[in-house]
Design an enzyme around this catalytic site. Structure first.
Site, PDB file in Angstrom:
ATOM      1  N   ARG A  50      -0.645   0.072  25.794  1.00  0.00           N
ATOM      2  CA  ARG A  50       0.413   1.048  26.061  1.00  0.00           C
ATOM      3  C   ARG A  50      -0.080   2.144  26.995  1.00  0.00           C
ATOM      4  O   ARG A  50      -1.255   2.499  26.992  1.00  0.00           O
ATOM      5  CB  ARG A  50       1.005   1.655  24.796  1.00  0.00           C
ATOM      6  CG  ARG A  50       0.131   1.824  23.634  1.00  0.00           C
ATOM      7  CD  ARG A  50       0.950   2.458  22.530  1.00  0.00           C
ATOM      8  NE  ARG A  50       0.061   2.834  21.460  1.00  0.00           N
ATOM      9  CZ  ARG A  50       0.307   3.786  20.595  1.00  0.00           C
ATOM     10  NH1 ARG A  50       1.421   4.486  20.692  1.00  0.00           N
ATOM     11  NH2 ARG A  50      -0.551   4.057  19.652  1.00  0.00           N
TER      12      ARG A  50
ATOM     13  N   SER B 212     -10.991 -10.060  28.116  1.00  0.00           N
ATOM     14  CA  SER B 212     -12.300  -9.412  28.335  1.00  0.00           C
ATOM     15  C   SER B 212     -12.126  -8.034  28.944  1.00  0.00           C
ATOM     16  O   SER B 212     -12.938  -7.597  29.754  1.00  0.00           O
ATOM     17  CB  SER B 212     -13.156 -10.280  29.259  1.00  0.00           C
ATOM     18  OG  SER B 212     -13.159 -11.596  28.792  1.00  0.00           O
ATOM     19  N   GLY B 213     -11.036  -7.381  28.559  1.00  0.00           N
ATOM     20  CA  GLY B 213     -10.791  -6.024  29.065  1.00  0.00           C
ATOM     21  C   GLY B 213     -11.602  -5.006  28.282  1.00  0.00           C
ATOM     22  O   GLY B 213     -12.704  -5.291  27.811  1.00  0.00           O
TER      23      GLY B 213
ATOM     24  N   VAL C 242     -11.177  -3.465  25.286  1.00  0.00           N
ATOM     25  CA  VAL C 242     -11.471  -3.692  23.863  1.00  0.00           C
ATOM     26  C   VAL C 242     -12.292  -4.982  23.682  1.00  0.00           C
ATOM     27  O   VAL C 242     -13.268  -5.003  22.932  1.00  0.00           O
ATOM     28  CB  VAL C 242     -10.168  -3.754  23.024  1.00  0.00           C
ATOM     29  CG1 VAL C 242     -10.482  -3.949  21.546  1.00  0.00           C
ATOM     30  CG2 VAL C 242      -9.356  -2.465  23.207  1.00  0.00           C
TER      31      VAL C 242
ATOM     32  N   ASP D   3     -11.116 -14.796  30.033  1.00  0.00           N
ATOM     33  CA  ASP D   3     -10.077 -13.965  30.660  1.00  0.00           C
ATOM     34  C   ASP D   3      -9.472 -14.762  31.800  1.00  0.00           C
ATOM     35  O   ASP D   3     -10.080 -15.720  32.304  1.00  0.00           O
ATOM     36  CB  ASP D   3     -10.669 -12.655  31.193  1.00  0.00           C
ATOM     37  CG  ASP D   3      -9.623 -11.547  31.271  1.00  0.00           C
ATOM     38  OD1 ASP D   3      -9.616 -10.669  30.395  1.00  0.00           O
ATOM     39  OD2 ASP D   3      -8.796 -11.565  32.223  1.00  0.00           O
TER      40      ASP D   3
ATOM     41  N   HIS E 197       1.164  -1.648  11.615  1.00  0.00           N
ATOM     42  CA  HIS E 197       0.253  -0.937  12.514  1.00  0.00           C
ATOM     43  C   HIS E 197       1.133  -0.374  13.632  1.00  0.00           C
ATOM     44  O   HIS E 197       1.265  -0.940  14.700  1.00  0.00           O
ATOM     45  CB  HIS E 197      -0.803  -1.892  13.084  1.00  0.00           C
ATOM     46  CG  HIS E 197      -1.718  -1.230  14.072  1.00  0.00           C
ATOM     47  ND1 HIS E 197      -2.533  -0.179  13.744  1.00  0.00           N
ATOM     48  CD2 HIS E 197      -1.942  -1.480  15.389  1.00  0.00           C
ATOM     49  CE1 HIS E 197      -3.216   0.195  14.799  1.00  0.00           C
ATOM     50  NE2 HIS E 197      -2.866  -0.572  15.822  1.00  0.00           N
TER      51      HIS E 197
ATOM     52  N   ARG F  42       3.854   1.058  20.521  1.00  0.00           N
ATOM     53  CA  ARG F  42       3.302  -0.312  20.551  1.00  0.00           C
ATOM     54  C   ARG F  42       4.426  -1.328  20.725  1.00  0.00           C
ATOM     55  O   ARG F  42       4.250  -2.349  21.380  1.00  0.00           O
ATOM     56  CB  ARG F  42       2.528  -0.587  19.255  1.00  0.00           C
ATOM     57  CG  ARG F  42       1.281   0.294  19.097  1.00  0.00           C
ATOM     58  CD  ARG F  42       0.631   0.086  17.740  1.00  0.00           C
ATOM     59  NE  ARG F  42      -0.529   0.927  17.497  1.00  0.00           N
ATOM     60  CZ  ARG F  42      -0.479   2.159  16.976  1.00  0.00           C
ATOM     61  NH1 ARG F  42       0.689   2.703  16.670  1.00  0.00           N
ATOM     62  NH2 ARG F  42      -1.588   2.842  16.763  1.00  0.00           N
TER      63      ARG F  42
HETATM   64  P1  NAI Z   1      -7.125  -4.347  29.032  1.00  0.00           P
HETATM   65  O1  NAI Z   1      -6.008  -4.278  29.995  1.00  0.00           O
HETATM   66  O2  NAI Z   1      -8.362  -3.570  29.293  1.00  0.00           O
HETATM   67  O3  NAI Z   1      -7.563  -5.874  28.809  1.00  0.00           O
HETATM   68  C1  NAI Z   1      -6.661  -6.911  28.594  1.00  0.00           C
HETATM   69  C2  NAI Z   1      -7.220  -8.164  29.229  1.00  0.00           C
HETATM   70  O4  NAI Z   1      -6.388  -9.280  28.882  1.00  0.00           O
HETATM   71  C3  NAI Z   1      -7.262  -8.099  30.771  1.00  0.00           C
HETATM   72  O5  NAI Z   1      -8.596  -8.282  31.235  1.00  0.00           O
HETATM   73  C4  NAI Z   1      -6.355  -9.263  31.187  1.00  0.00           C
HETATM   74  O6  NAI Z   1      -6.785  -9.905  32.367  1.00  0.00           O
HETATM   75  C5  NAI Z   1      -6.454 -10.180  29.973  1.00  0.00           C
HETATM   76  N1  NAI Z   1      -5.405 -11.188  29.890  1.00  0.00           N
HETATM   77  C6  NAI Z   1      -4.070 -11.042  30.119  1.00  0.00           C
HETATM   78  N2  NAI Z   1      -3.447 -12.220  29.924  1.00  0.00           N
HETATM   79  C7  NAI Z   1      -4.389 -13.125  29.569  1.00  0.00           C
HETATM   80  C8  NAI Z   1      -4.377 -14.501  29.220  1.00  0.00           C
HETATM   81  N3  NAI Z   1      -3.234 -15.200  29.212  1.00  0.00           N
HETATM   82  N4  NAI Z   1      -5.550 -15.101  28.894  1.00  0.00           N
HETATM   83  C9  NAI Z   1      -6.697 -14.408  28.900  1.00  0.00           C
HETATM   84  N5  NAI Z   1      -6.783 -13.104  29.214  1.00  0.00           N
HETATM   85  C10 NAI Z   1      -5.648 -12.466  29.547  1.00  0.00           C
HETATM   86  O7  NAI Z   1      -6.496  -3.960  27.605  1.00  0.00           O
HETATM   87  P2  NAI Z   1      -7.266  -3.425  26.304  1.00  0.00           P
HETATM   88  O8  NAI Z   1      -7.311  -1.954  26.314  1.00  0.00           O
HETATM   89  O9  NAI Z   1      -8.517  -4.207  26.110  1.00  0.00           O
HETATM   90  O10 NAI Z   1      -6.185  -3.831  25.155  1.00  0.00           O
HETATM   91  C11 NAI Z   1      -5.853  -5.179  24.929  1.00  0.00           C
HETATM   92  C12 NAI Z   1      -4.746  -5.286  23.885  1.00  0.00           C
HETATM   93  O11 NAI Z   1      -5.232  -4.819  22.619  1.00  0.00           O
HETATM   94  C13 NAI Z   1      -3.494  -4.438  24.181  1.00  0.00           C
HETATM   95  O12 NAI Z   1      -2.345  -5.151  23.807  1.00  0.00           O
HETATM   96  C14 NAI Z   1      -3.679  -3.233  23.288  1.00  0.00           C
HETATM   97  O13 NAI Z   1      -2.464  -2.602  22.962  1.00  0.00           O
HETATM   98  C15 NAI Z   1      -4.309  -3.902  22.073  1.00  0.00           C
HETATM   99  N6  NAI Z   1      -5.002  -2.999  21.167  1.00  0.00           N
HETATM  100  C16 NAI Z   1      -4.802  -3.192  19.832  1.00  0.00           C
HETATM  101  C17 NAI Z   1      -5.430  -2.402  18.905  1.00  0.00           C
HETATM  102  C18 NAI Z   1      -5.212  -2.671  17.449  1.00  0.00           C
HETATM  103  O14 NAI Z   1      -5.586  -1.823  16.629  1.00  0.00           O
HETATM  104  N7  NAI Z   1      -4.636  -3.772  17.067  1.00  0.00           N
HETATM  105  C19 NAI Z   1      -6.282  -1.289  19.325  1.00  0.00           C
HETATM  106  C20 NAI Z   1      -6.479  -1.200  20.756  1.00  0.00           C
HETATM  107  C21 NAI Z   1      -5.837  -2.024  21.639  1.00  0.00           C
END
Ligand code: NAI
Length: 304
Positions: A80, A7-8, A10, A31, A173, A86
């Protein structure tokens, strides 16, 4: 019910977009951080109330609450930092995604799963192997975001309406993504009618590099990835049979086996209903194969 694990930045933006489009009556944000998904759910619900939208958004720290989900999006893990690729996230996020995929298999065995966590193609593979779901029920979102960037550059370069642009990006990607100029068009007219070779090459390069620029400027990419996932969810929920590039499991297609990587696919109620094989020229094939090698190298070093 649509469940979003993570629930970060994205994940919460995605919950908002999915709820605004009323793609389900229930959206669950999960989360590990206590309070975060609950707070996000409250904030989003206040917006929905004013808009008169009856989709219920809930927040939870209990994986058991995802029971009965039709779709689960995995977007938990670290993102990242400026200067990282990535692939630098591989080991940290693999252990997080492994853990979550197990929980999804235990609690939502009939769900269609969309992985978003980076590095996207290896994390989609980890999800599929750990959850042991059918190949069509697990996919990754990466190239749909690349497409939105490619379209943006095409619109800027040609000064044509964004609505008229149809573009395609496949492959990893990551560093070896393959924006396909030959399979992109404006109102059905091949893109190369509007661009010279040099400009087309520039747009491809810009599309490969722009995520790093956004991350250097604001720390993360948020709205465009959330929109890309929402588009995929829409195609599945409404059984649209829409062709879009997703990270899918290949079993011989594109001369590749036992890997997840971005290819055009038909998305509908059964998830990845068909993989569309394109003819690639020598240069395109070289980029696609470089992506395959990069993803294969990454997954071969993981214990799944
Ligand atoms: P963020 O740091 O804002 O949110 C990540 C959330 O995951 C945090 O709230 C954290 O507490 C939670 N989390 C960690 N371990 C967990 C678990 N075991 N169970 C439940 N929740 C858990 O990060 P953001 O910016 O939302 O990015 C998240 C991921 O998405 C990253 O790996 C990022 O690289 C990836 N991403 C991928 C994209 C794509 O095109 N595929 C585009 C943008 C981001």
């Amino acid at each position: 019910m649509i469940t979003i694990v993570g629930s970060g930045k994205v994940g919460s933006s995605m919950a908002l977009q999915i709820a605004m489009k009323e793609l389900d009556t229930e959206v669950l944000l999960l989360d590990i951080v206590k309070g975060l998904p609950q707070g996000e759910a409250m904030d989003i619900s206040h917006l929905l109330s004013e808009r008169g939208i009856d989709t219920h958004v809930k927040g939870s720290n209990e994986y058991g609450d995802m029971k009965g989900s039709d779709i689960v999006v995995i977007v938990a893990g670290v993102g990242r930092k400026p200067g990282m690729t990535r692939m630098d996230l591989l080991n940290t996020n693999a252990s997080i995604v492994k853990d979550i995929a197990k929980k999804v298999a235990e609690n939502a065995k009939d769900a269609t799963v969309i992985t978003v966590t980076n590095p996207l193609d290896p994390m989609t593979y980890v999800t599929l192997k750990v959850a042991k779901f059918k190949h069509n029920k697990v996919m990754g979102m990466g190239n749909m975001l690349d497409v939105s960037r490619f379209k943006s550059f095409i619109a800027d370069a040609t000064k044509m309406s964004r609505a008229a642009i149809d573009a395609l990006v496949i492959g990893e990607h990551g560093e070896n993504m393959l924006p396909l100029v030959r399979y992109s068009s404006i109102s059905g007219i091949p893109l190369m009618k509007f661009l010279d070779e040099g400009k087309a090459k520039q747009l491809v390069e810009d599309t490969r590099k722009v995520a790093a620029e956004v991350i250097a400027l604001k720390g993360a990419t948020i709205y465009a990835p959330a929109n890309a996932v929402t588009h995929m969810v829409d195609a599945i929920v409404k059984d649209r049979k829409e062709v879009m590039p997703v990270a899918a499991y290949l079993d011989g297609e594109y001369n590749t086996k036992n890997i997840c990587i971005g290819v055009p696919a038909v998305l509908g109620k059964d998830g990845v209903e068909e993989i569309v094989e394109l003819e690639l020229n020598a240069e395109e094939k070289e980029w696609f194969d470089k992506g395959v090698k990069s993803v294969k190298d990454a997954i071969s070093g993981l214990s799944i």
